[in-house]
Design an enzyme around this catalytic site. Structure first.
Site, PDB file in Angstrom:
ATOM      1  N   GLU A   1      -8.682  18.410 -18.107  1.00 40.66           N
ATOM      2  CA  GLU A   1      -7.369  17.752 -18.123  1.00 40.66           C
ATOM      3  C   GLU A   1      -7.057  17.134 -16.762  1.00 40.66           C
ATOM      4  O   GLU A   1      -7.501  17.635 -15.719  1.00 40.66           O
ATOM      5  CB  GLU A   1      -6.290  18.758 -18.517  1.00 40.66           C
ATOM      6  CG  GLU A   1      -6.440  19.163 -19.976  1.00 40.66           C
ATOM      7  CD  GLU A   1      -5.381  20.132 -20.449  1.00 40.66           C
ATOM      8  OE1 GLU A   1      -4.945  20.000 -21.587  1.00 40.66           O
ATOM      9  OE2 GLU A   1      -4.993  21.021 -19.671  1.00 40.66           O
TER      10      GLU A   1
ATOM     11  N   CYS B   1      -3.765  13.764 -10.454  1.00 41.46           N
ATOM     12  CA  CYS B   1      -4.195  15.139 -10.197  1.00 41.46           C
ATOM     13  C   CYS B   1      -5.466  15.386 -11.019  1.00 41.46           C
ATOM     14  O   CYS B   1      -5.417  15.375 -12.251  1.00 41.46           O
ATOM     15  CB  CYS B   1      -3.078  16.108 -10.589  1.00 41.46           C
ATOM     16  SG  CYS B   1      -3.539  17.840 -10.421  1.00 41.46           S
TER      17      CYS B   1
END
Ligand code: SF4
Length: 344
Positions: A96, A110
């Site tokens: 993710e 991120c």
């Protein structure tokens, strides 16, 4: 037959060497690498590049690959615009990545550096998954490029704060950061790339010695060893005293404030004794402390309420350093710090 060469795995100087072995001139090699990274060109697309001799392209086509990662889901938190991407990798593993909006002007991405994580911080969903494998440099670079291609504003920063402990995948993380910061690659300023660690001391020292332009952030979460060990087992391997010595040397070498992250947990690490322990640990080392709310979907740990946090911030004045509350968004999509667990 040897595995195809993935150009997106190599920082530019290494890619130029590899392409020279296929007979490419430096100019040709630079064009091929830039197209492969910056434009995410597939190998067959490279044929369309101008000023590359056919004999070189034949070699590139025969020996190189330009894989991509596949977007499985993409969800945006309506409250704050944080967007979480679930990507599938070539071997079926998933990671993710979170796109963080900064004002209305740009994004910071991120990224994950590993599938899962071995460090098992007790407040972290990734830590509960265990460790599966390291990501290759190109799999990290691709997270940023895929998000960039999907974004309506430029990507200006990258933080290695997603799944995994970046310093336990040191070589690949540094290679990815070099590719992302190259003007012909990801074109992100090196100072806009932050590598965050739970405190793997020997690699912090190596990072300092190698003098990379990227920033370092260290997750502390408690300055009391027994308390830190309760939630961050890495404390048993690399104790706070050694960690702080490495942080001090890093700050001195960079002539900058060290960035310390402190995950705030209700009734656990927000008392006066916690601030006092921080003061003693930090001493005169120049630091900045980021306070981050814990995000634990299991409910075992909860963030302090406004009153408790305010009291803690008052206590922290004895440390005598800047203290900032870092917003950790994307809660409704399990995209906030500590929540990444490949749930999509
Ligand atoms: S907080 Fe970071 S280091 Fe700790 S388990 Fe989660 S991903 Fe790993």
């Amino acid at each position: 037959m040897s595995a195809p060469l993935v150009l997106k795995n190599l920082p530019e100087p290494k890619a130029l060497d590899a392409l020279a072995a296929f007979g490419a001139t430096e100019k040709e090699a630079r064009r091929i690498w830039a197209a492969s990274v910056k434009n995410r060109a597939q190998v067959e697309d490279l044929r369309g590049l101008e000023q590359i001799r056919r004999v070189v392209m034949d070699q590139v086509q025969a020996h190189c690959a330009a894989p991509r990662i596949e977007t499985v889901t993409r969800r945006t938190d309506p409250a704050d615009g944080f967007t979480k991407y679930l990507f599938r990798l070539h071997d079926g593993q998933r990671v993710e990545t979170v796109r963080i909006p900064i004002f209305d002007t740009h994004y910071v991405v991120c990224v994950s550096s590993q599938v899962g994580c071995a460090l098992a911080c007790d407040f972290c969903a990734t830590g509960r998954m265990g460790f599966k494998r390291n990501l290759e440099p190109w799999e990290i670079v691709e997270q940023v490029l895929a998000v960039r291609d999907d974004a309506d504003r430029p990507v200006r920063g990258v933080v290695f704060m997603g799944m995994g402990e970046p310093l336990l995948n040191y070589r690949n993380v540094i290679a990815a950061a070099q590719i992302l910061s190259h003007p012909a690659g990801g074109a992100i300023d090196g100072k806009g790339i932050t590598i965050s660690t739970a405190g793997w001391v020997p690699m912090i020292r190596r990072f300092t010695e190698e003098a990379h332009p990227f920033r370092l952030a260290v997750s502390l979460t408690s300055a009391i060893p027994e308390k830190r060990a309760q939630v961050m087992p890495v404390e048993n391997r690399w104790p706070l005293a050694d960690l702080m010595a490495a942080v001090r040397d890093h700050a001195a070498a960079r002539k900058t404030r060290a960035m310390l992250a402190y995950v705030v947990i209700k009734g656990f690490n927000t008392g006066y004794e916690d601030a006092l322990a921080l003061k003693e640990l930090i001493g005169d080392t120049p630091v900045k402390i980021d306070l981050i709310d814990v995000n634990d979907a299991t409910g075992k740990y909860v963030p302090p309420d406004a009153e408790e946090l305010e009291r803690f911030r008052d206590h922290l004045q004895i440390v005598g350093c800047p203290v900032v509350r870092r917003y950790s968004g994307g809660k409704s999509i399990e995209g906030a710090c500590g929540m990444l667990a490949n749930v999509g």
